[in-house]
Design a protein around this motif. Structure first.
Motif, PDB file in Angstrom:
ATOM      1  N   ASN A  29     -35.423  46.671 -21.260  1.00  0.00           N
ATOM      2  CA  ASN A  29     -35.130  46.816 -22.685  1.00  0.00           C
ATOM      3  C   ASN A  29     -33.988  47.792 -22.924  1.00  0.00           C
ATOM      4  O   ASN A  29     -33.920  48.848 -22.281  1.00  0.00           O
ATOM      5  N   VAL A  30     -33.120  47.458 -23.851  1.00  0.00           N
ATOM      6  CA  VAL A  30     -32.044  48.336 -24.309  1.00  0.00           C
ATOM      7  C   VAL A  30     -32.259  48.582 -25.796  1.00  0.00           C
ATOM      8  O   VAL A  30     -32.546  47.633 -26.536  1.00  0.00           O
ATOM      9  N   ARG A  31     -32.137  49.821 -26.251  1.00  0.00           N
ATOM     10  CA  ARG A  31     -32.398  50.100 -27.667  1.00  0.00           C
ATOM     11  C   ARG A  31     -31.141  50.336 -28.498  1.00  0.00           C
ATOM     12  O   ARG A  31     -31.214  50.420 -29.714  1.00  0.00           O
ATOM     13  N   ASP A  32     -30.006  50.454 -27.857  1.00  0.00           N
ATOM     14  CA  ASP A  32     -28.745  50.617 -28.568  1.00  0.00           C
ATOM     15  C   ASP A  32     -28.149  49.227 -28.797  1.00  0.00           C
ATOM     16  O   ASP A  32     -27.529  48.636 -27.891  1.00  0.00           O
ATOM     17  N   GLU A  33     -28.337  48.701 -30.010  1.00  0.00           N
ATOM     18  CA  GLU A  33     -27.932  47.321 -30.273  1.00  0.00           C
ATOM     19  C   GLU A  33     -26.421  47.143 -30.195  1.00  0.00           C
ATOM     20  O   GLU A  33     -25.920  46.131 -29.673  1.00  0.00           O
ATOM     21  N   ALA A  34     -25.667  48.099 -30.699  1.00  0.00           N
ATOM     22  CA  ALA A  34     -24.210  47.979 -30.651  1.00  0.00           C
ATOM     23  C   ALA A  34     -23.709  47.980 -29.217  1.00  0.00           C
ATOM     24  O   ALA A  34     -22.789  47.219 -28.854  1.00  0.00           O
ATOM     25  N   ALA A  35     -24.328  48.832 -28.371  1.00  0.00           N
ATOM     26  CA  ALA A  35     -23.887  48.917 -26.980  1.00  0.00           C
ATOM     27  C   ALA A  35     -24.184  47.635 -26.218  1.00  0.00           C
ATOM     28  O   ALA A  35     -23.348  47.141 -25.443  1.00  0.00           O
ATOM     29  N   ILE A  36     -25.376  47.074 -26.434  1.00  0.00           N
ATOM     30  CA  ILE A  36     -25.696  45.861 -25.684  1.00  0.00           C
ATOM     31  C   ILE A  36     -24.925  44.647 -26.205  1.00  0.00           C
ATOM     32  O   ILE A  36     -24.657  43.695 -25.460  1.00  0.00           O
ATOM     33  N   ALA A  37     -24.544  44.689 -27.461  1.00  0.00           N
ATOM     34  CA  ALA A  37     -23.707  43.603 -27.984  1.00  0.00           C
ATOM     35  C   ALA A  37     -22.365  43.588 -27.255  1.00  0.00           C
ATOM     36  O   ALA A  37     -21.853  42.505 -26.877  1.00  0.00           O
ATOM     37  N   GLN A  38     -21.782  44.761 -27.018  1.00  0.00           N
ATOM     38  CA  GLN A  38     -20.523  44.837 -26.276  1.00  0.00           C
ATOM     39  C   GLN A  38     -20.735  44.437 -24.812  1.00  0.00           C
ATOM     40  O   GLN A  38     -19.888  43.756 -24.200  1.00  0.00           O
ATOM     41  N   LEU A  39     -21.876  44.895 -24.272  1.00  0.00           N
ATOM     42  CA  LEU A  39     -22.187  44.580 -22.880  1.00  0.00           C
ATOM     43  C   LEU A  39     -22.378  43.072 -22.694  1.00  0.00           C
ATOM     44  O   LEU A  39     -21.884  42.482 -21.718  1.00  0.00           O
ATOM     45  N   PHE A  40     -23.071  42.460 -23.616  1.00  0.00           N
ATOM     46  CA  PHE A  40     -23.321  41.013 -23.560  1.00  0.00           C
ATOM     47  C   PHE A  40     -22.005  40.241 -23.553  1.00  0.00           C
ATOM     48  O   PHE A  40     -21.869  39.207 -22.862  1.00  0.00           O
ATOM     49  N   ALA A  41     -21.020  40.754 -24.285  1.00  0.00           N
ATOM     50  CA  ALA A  41     -19.716  40.076 -24.349  1.00  0.00           C
ATOM     51  C   ALA A  41     -18.933  40.219 -23.055  1.00  0.00           C
ATOM     52  O   ALA A  41     -18.069  39.368 -22.738  1.00  0.00           O
ATOM     53  N   GLN A  42     -19.211  41.263 -22.245  1.00  0.00           N
ATOM     54  CA  GLN A  42     -18.438  41.505 -21.027  1.00  0.00           C
ATOM     55  C   GLN A  42     -19.077  40.889 -19.783  1.00  0.00           C
ATOM     56  O   GLN A  42     -18.367  40.484 -18.846  1.00  0.00           O
ATOM     57  N   VAL A  43     -20.400  40.871 -19.739  1.00  0.00           N
ATOM     58  CA  VAL A  43     -21.106  40.382 -18.549  1.00  0.00           C
ATOM     59  C   VAL A  43     -20.987  38.850 -18.464  1.00  0.00           C
ATOM     60  O   VAL A  43     -21.131  38.147 -19.469  1.00  0.00           O
ATOM     61  N   ARG A  44     -20.775  38.378 -17.234  1.00  0.00           N
ATOM     62  CA  ARG A  44     -20.670  36.940 -17.003  1.00  0.00           C
ATOM     63  C   ARG A  44     -21.800  36.485 -16.094  1.00  0.00           C
ATOM     64  O   ARG A  44     -22.351  37.299 -15.308  1.00  0.00           O
ATOM     65  N   ASN A  45     -22.139  35.226 -16.199  1.00  0.00           N
ATOM     66  CA  ASN A  45     -23.110  34.664 -15.256  1.00  0.00           C
ATOM     67  C   ASN A  45     -22.591  34.843 -13.835  1.00  0.00           C
ATOM     68  O   ASN A  45     -21.402  34.644 -13.552  1.00  0.00           O
ATOM     69  N   GLY A  46     -23.493  35.221 -12.940  1.00  0.00           N
ATOM     70  CA  GLY A  46     -23.130  35.477 -11.550  1.00  0.00           C
ATOM     71  C   GLY A  46     -22.886  36.943 -11.253  1.00  0.00           C
ATOM     72  O   GLY A  46     -22.804  37.332 -10.082  1.00  0.00           O
TER      73      GLY A  46
END
Length: 306
Positions: free
Chosen positions: A282-299
């Motif tokens: 779980n991540v509780r910083d929504e803004a941070a994980i939104a940026q992280l989600f945009a950078q991480v790729r499958n694999g």
């Protein structure tokens, strides 16, 4: 002398002698007639002045400063001056207890203060390690309940009372809301694109070729639904995922092992480490994980370690 003149002289002398004798007996002669004379006990005729005999008792004419001891001097007697009673000196004001921490302070001591305030239900957020407005209110409430000055500052007296009422907080109590420094990255995280997740410090580093780009606080599963450890890879991403197994939202989900994923948790944001996941990270910083989600790729690699 002629006989006639001698007779007159004898008669005059006899009259004077009789006048003196009559006066002594209370008879005064006026014009040849005897008049009674009132005589006082001292032998002095009434209406005549008589000076006191020399050496006799002095009569009090009312102007004397003396007193016969009867207390009838009517305030004329002077008394010895007396000193007024000393004015009592008020006790000195108590010295205020030294202040240990106040608003704006930061550090591990403040974190412990907040953890102990949580134990006695005066603080419901944190610990954050920062003496903020919520901490000031909590300290004021604790002080007022115990008759201490409601300053909102933690002085030595307030701290001693709190110590006596609470237990020493453990590691997870101190970092229930995060703030623990991130652990050193596992060697497996030093190459490539990696979600490097430490269970020891409860942090996630987003690393590229050994360089940390982002660090966020994370929460894991409970002892009954533990988060798996090892080396994995992201195999599926879902922006607005909903768990059909637990009927709960899993936004920004990045799955790495079966149904376990890195995702945002509103429960983690609200309750901190007083809750747990069902195995996800779980991540509780929504803004941070939104940026992280945009950078991480499958694999991309995922490393979970102690």
């Amino acid at each position: 002398m002629r006989t006639k003149d001698m007779r007159r002289s004898v008669a005059a002398l006899a009259a004077l002698t009789m006048a003196g004798a009559c006066t002594a007996q209370g008879i005064e002669v006026h014009g040849g007639q005897r008049q009674p004379v009132r005589v006082d006990v001292t032998g002095t005729p009434s209406g005549t002045a008589s000076a006191p005999a020399s050496g006799g008792p002095k009569q009090d004419d009312g102007d004397s400063d003396g007193s016969d001891g009867s207390g009838d001097d009517k305030g004329t007697r002077e008394t010895a001056p007396t000193n007024p009673p000393p004015t009592p000196t008020p006790p000195p004001a108590p010295t205020p207890a030294p202040v240990l921490w106040s608003q704006g302070d930061e550090g591990l001591d403040v974190r412990e203060l907040q953890a102990r305030l949580r134990q006695v239900a005066w603080l419901f957020a944190g610990p954050t390690g920062t003496y903020d407005e919520l901490t000031v209110r909590a300290v004021k409430g604790f002080q007022g309940k115990r008759g201490l000055p409601r300053t909102g500052k933690t002085d030595s007296v307030t701290w001693a009372r709190l110590l006596n009422m609470t237990r020493e907080p453990g590691k997870w109590d101190l970092y229930a809301y995060g703030g623990q420094p991130a652990a050193s990255p596992d060697p497996r995280c030093l190459t490539g694109r990696v979600l490097c997740i430490s269970k020891t410090s409860r942090t996630l580093r987003w690393m590229v070729d050994g360089r940390t780009l982002t660090t966020v606080e994370v929460r894991f599963g409970s002892e009954y639904t533990p988060t798996r450890e090892g080396v994995f890879s992201v195999y599926f991403k879902s922006r607005d995922h909903w768990s059909t197994l637990y009927d709960t939202p899993m936004p920004y989900a990045m799955f790495f092992s079966g149904g376990q994923a890195v995702h945002y948790s509103s429960d983690f944001a609200a309750r901190g480490y007083y809750g747990a996941s069902h195995g996800c990270v779980n991540v509780r910083d929504e803004a941070a994980i939104a940026q992280l989600f945009a950078q991480v790729r499958n694999g991309d690699k995922v490393v979970v370690y102690w």
